[in-house]
Design an enzyme around this catalytic site. Structure first.
Site, PDB file in Angstrom:
ATOM      1  N   ASN A  87       0.808  -1.217   0.000  1.00 25.31           N
ATOM      2  CA  ASN A  87       0.000   0.000   0.000  1.00 25.31           C
ATOM      3  C   ASN A  87       0.842   1.268   0.000  1.00 25.31           C
ATOM      4  O   ASN A  87       0.384   2.310  -0.475  1.00 25.31           O
ATOM      5  CB  ASN A  87      -0.915  -0.034   1.246  1.00 25.31           C
ATOM      6  CG  ASN A  87      -1.516   1.313   1.549  1.00 25.31           C
ATOM      7  OD1 ASN A  87      -2.473   1.727   0.909  1.00 25.31           O
ATOM      8  ND2 ASN A  87      -0.941   2.030   2.516  1.00 25.31           N
ATOM      9  N   TYR A 152       2.993   9.217 -11.855  1.00 23.49           N
ATOM     10  CA  TYR A 152       2.283   8.416 -10.845  1.00 23.49           C
ATOM     11  C   TYR A 152       1.485   7.305 -11.530  1.00 23.49           C
ATOM     12  O   TYR A 152       1.550   6.134 -11.138  1.00 23.49           O
ATOM     13  CB  TYR A 152       1.364   9.351 -10.056  1.00 23.49           C
ATOM     14  CG  TYR A 152       0.480   8.680  -9.039  1.00 23.49           C
ATOM     15  CD1 TYR A 152       0.990   8.219  -7.826  1.00 23.49           C
ATOM     16  CD2 TYR A 152      -0.894   8.525  -9.271  1.00 23.49           C
ATOM     17  CE1 TYR A 152       0.161   7.624  -6.888  1.00 23.49           C
ATOM     18  CE2 TYR A 152      -1.724   7.940  -8.331  1.00 23.49           C
ATOM     19  CZ  TYR A 152      -1.198   7.489  -7.141  1.00 23.49           C
ATOM     20  OH  TYR A 152      -2.017   6.900  -6.209  1.00 23.49           O
TER      21      TYR A 152
HETATM   22  N1  LIG Z   1      -5.732   8.879  -1.405  1.00 22.59           N
HETATM   23  C1  LIG Z   1      -6.073   8.669  -2.651  1.00 22.59           C
HETATM   24  O1  LIG Z   1      -6.887   9.415  -3.238  1.00 22.59           O
HETATM   25  C2  LIG Z   1      -5.517   7.495  -3.416  1.00 22.59           C
HETATM   26  C3  LIG Z   1      -6.072   7.199  -4.665  1.00 22.59           C
HETATM   27  C4  LIG Z   1      -5.595   6.118  -5.391  1.00 22.59           C
HETATM   28  C5  LIG Z   1      -4.570   5.345  -4.884  1.00 22.59           C
HETATM   29  N2  LIG Z   1      -4.043   5.653  -3.684  1.00 22.59           N
HETATM   30  C6  LIG Z   1      -2.938   4.815  -3.207  1.00 22.59           C
HETATM   31  O2  LIG Z   1      -3.242   4.292  -1.928  1.00 22.59           O
HETATM   32  C7  LIG Z   1      -2.043   4.087  -1.187  1.00 22.59           C
HETATM   33  C8  LIG Z   1      -2.163   4.762   0.161  1.00 22.59           C
HETATM   34  O3  LIG Z   1      -2.406   6.148  -0.063  1.00 22.59           O
HETATM   35  P1  LIG Z   1      -2.917   7.126   1.096  1.00 22.59           P
HETATM   36  O4  LIG Z   1      -3.787   8.113   0.421  1.00 22.59           O
HETATM   37  O5  LIG Z   1      -3.409   6.345   2.246  1.00 22.59           O
HETATM   38  O6  LIG Z   1      -1.530   7.850   1.449  1.00 22.59           O
HETATM   39  P2  LIG Z   1      -1.078   8.676   2.737  1.00 22.59           P
HETATM   40  O7  LIG Z   1      -2.247   9.059   3.577  1.00 22.59           O
HETATM   41  O8  LIG Z   1      -0.179   9.734   2.193  1.00 22.59           O
HETATM   42  O9  LIG Z   1      -0.213   7.606   3.558  1.00 22.59           O
HETATM   43  C9  LIG Z   1       0.950   7.110   2.975  1.00 22.59           C
HETATM   44  C10 LIG Z   1       1.496   5.998   3.831  1.00 22.59           C
HETATM   45  O10 LIG Z   1       2.633   5.438   3.157  1.00 22.59           O
HETATM   46  C11 LIG Z   1       3.783   5.532   4.002  1.00 22.59           C
HETATM   47  N3  LIG Z   1       4.967   5.700   3.152  1.00 22.59           N
HETATM   48  C12 LIG Z   1       5.239   6.686   2.268  1.00 22.59           C
HETATM   49  N4  LIG Z   1       6.420   6.464   1.661  1.00 22.59           N
HETATM   50  C13 LIG Z   1       6.905   5.298   2.177  1.00 22.59           C
HETATM   51  C14 LIG Z   1       8.079   4.546   1.962  1.00 22.59           C
HETATM   52  N5  LIG Z   1       9.035   4.941   1.084  1.00 22.59           N
HETATM   53  N6  LIG Z   1       8.250   3.409   2.671  1.00 22.59           N
HETATM   54  C15 LIG Z   1       7.320   2.994   3.563  1.00 22.59           C
HETATM   55  N7  LIG Z   1       6.176   3.671   3.804  1.00 22.59           N
HETATM   56  C16 LIG Z   1       5.989   4.819   3.123  1.00 22.59           C
HETATM   57  C17 LIG Z   1       3.487   6.684   4.947  1.00 22.59           C
HETATM   58  O11 LIG Z   1       4.275   6.553   6.138  1.00 22.59           O
HETATM   59  P3  LIG Z   1       4.532   7.814   7.156  1.00 22.59           P
HETATM   60  O12 LIG Z   1       3.245   7.996   7.899  1.00 22.59           O
HETATM   61  O13 LIG Z   1       5.624   7.341   8.034  1.00 22.59           O
HETATM   62  O14 LIG Z   1       4.893   8.991   6.321  1.00 22.59           O
HETATM   63  C18 LIG Z   1       1.989   6.474   5.181  1.00 22.59           C
HETATM   64  O15 LIG Z   1       1.770   5.446   6.117  1.00 22.59           O
HETATM   65  C19 LIG Z   1      -0.910   4.633  -2.065  1.00 22.59           C
HETATM   66  O16 LIG Z   1      -0.291   3.590  -2.764  1.00 22.59           O
HETATM   67  C20 LIG Z   1      -1.641   5.556  -3.023  1.00 22.59           C
HETATM   68  O17 LIG Z   1      -0.941   5.719  -4.239  1.00 22.59           O
HETATM   69  C21 LIG Z   1      -4.484   6.697  -2.930  1.00 22.59           C
END
Ligand SMILES: NC(=O)c1ccc[n+]([C@@H]2O[C@H](COP(=O)([O-])OP(=O)(O)OC[C@H]3O[C@@H](n4cnc5c(N)ncnc54)[C@H](OP(=O)(O)O)[C@@H]3O)[C@@H](O)[C@H]2O)c1
Length: 244
Positions: A87, A152
């Site tokens: 994730n 992305y």
């Molecule tokens: N939100 C959206 O609209 C959306 C839409 C489509 C897909 N996604 C995908 O869903 C997934 C989760 O997104 P989210 O929106 O929940 O993101 P988020 O709220 O920004 O959280 C990101 C998470 O990833 C961790 N992280 C970032 N870089 C990392 C690394 N190099 N190694 C290990 N952990 C890392 C962060 O850790 P820290 O807390 O320590 O920084 C945090 O736990 C991602 O793959 C994203 O591309 C999200």
């Protein structure tokens, strides 16, 4: 020693909601983070209060040596990874001509190399026990392509083809590999976008709203579980009905 789940990037957002969707006592859930130890510890405490074994491990998934160390800790404490959720991800909107070589390398490093690193290390245990379940988190931009998100979207498209190949290769070992492709979900990731952009995005969605992390978490949980025992190589969109 119960089954072990590793969810990368589970200190915040969709990863956190996925971890918190579990209530079964005796499970081991590994919370991974890169910076926010405070948030990771919070998730661990909630899981422990439910009788679930949990630990937080700091590891940058883009760095193979760090992922290797994380797996050594998991193997020592819990045996091996039975359920894997890739994730962890990063995003930053930019015009294609402005994306630097470093930024291109960085986003591929986290979003797709990160998946490769964990799968490479989880697969031997899963193959030897002839059982495993993997869910990789892509994005609607990996399916349709996204303006200002070309870099992305390229990483998220790669996740889909990587997962489909894995599903074919690992299926005979009884390991399922599926993908969730979220639309726009209210997490810190999209907090950089102005309110008007989010409002106009919501207008494009059939359900007329942005999604919640828990709504993606439920689908990841389902795909991981035996309820999806005859599903592999599939991409489930969790996007409120958003089509290009
Ligand atoms: N939100 C959206 O609209 C959306 C839409 C489509 C897909 N996604 C995908 O869903 C997934 C989760 O997104 P989210 O929106 O929940 O993101 P988020 O709220 O920004 O959280 C990101 C998470 O990833 C961790 N992280 C970032 N870089 C990392 C690394 N190099 N190694 C290990 N952990 C890392 C962060 O850790 P820290 O807390 O320590 O920084 C945090 O736990 C991602 O793959 C994203 O591309 C999200």
């Amino acid at each position: 020693m119960g089954k072990t789940i590793l969810i990368t990037g589970s200190s915040r957002g969709i990863g956190r909601a996925t971890a918190l969707s579990f209530y079964e006592k005796g499970l081991n859930i590994v919370i991974n983070y890169i910076e926010r130890k405070d948030k990771a510890d919070e998730v661990v405490e909630i899981l422990k209060s439910r009788g679930i074994n949990s630990m937080a491990i700091k590891c940058d998934v883009s760095k193979y040596e760090e992922v290797l160390e994380m797996f050594k800790i998991i193997e020592k404490n819990y045996g091996g990874v039975d359920y894997l959720v890739n994730n962890a991800g990063i995003a930053f909107p930019k015009q294609c001509q402005d994306v630097t070589l470093d930024e291109w390398g960085k986003i591929f490093g986290v979003n797709i190399n990160g998946c490769f690193h964990t799968v490479k290390l989880a697969a031997p245990h899963m193959i030897s026990q002839k059982w495993g379940s993997i869910v990789n988190v892509s994005s609607i931009w990996g399916q349709t392509g996204g303006s200002m998100e070309t870099h992305y979207g390229a990483t998220k498209g790669a996740i889909i083809s990587y997962s489909k190949g894995l599903a074919r290769e690992l299926g005979p070992s009884n390991i399922r590999v599926n993908v969730v492709a979220p639309g726009c979900i209210k997490t810190d990731m999209i907090s950089v976008l102005p309110e008007e952009v989010l409002d106009s995005f919501a207008e494009e969605v059939s359900l007329m709203r942005i999604g919640k992390p828990e709504e993606v978490a439920e689908v990841i949980h389902f795909l991981l579980s035996d309820k999806a025992s005859y599903m592999t190589g599939q991409v489930l969109g969790v996007n409120g009905g958003f089509y290009d």
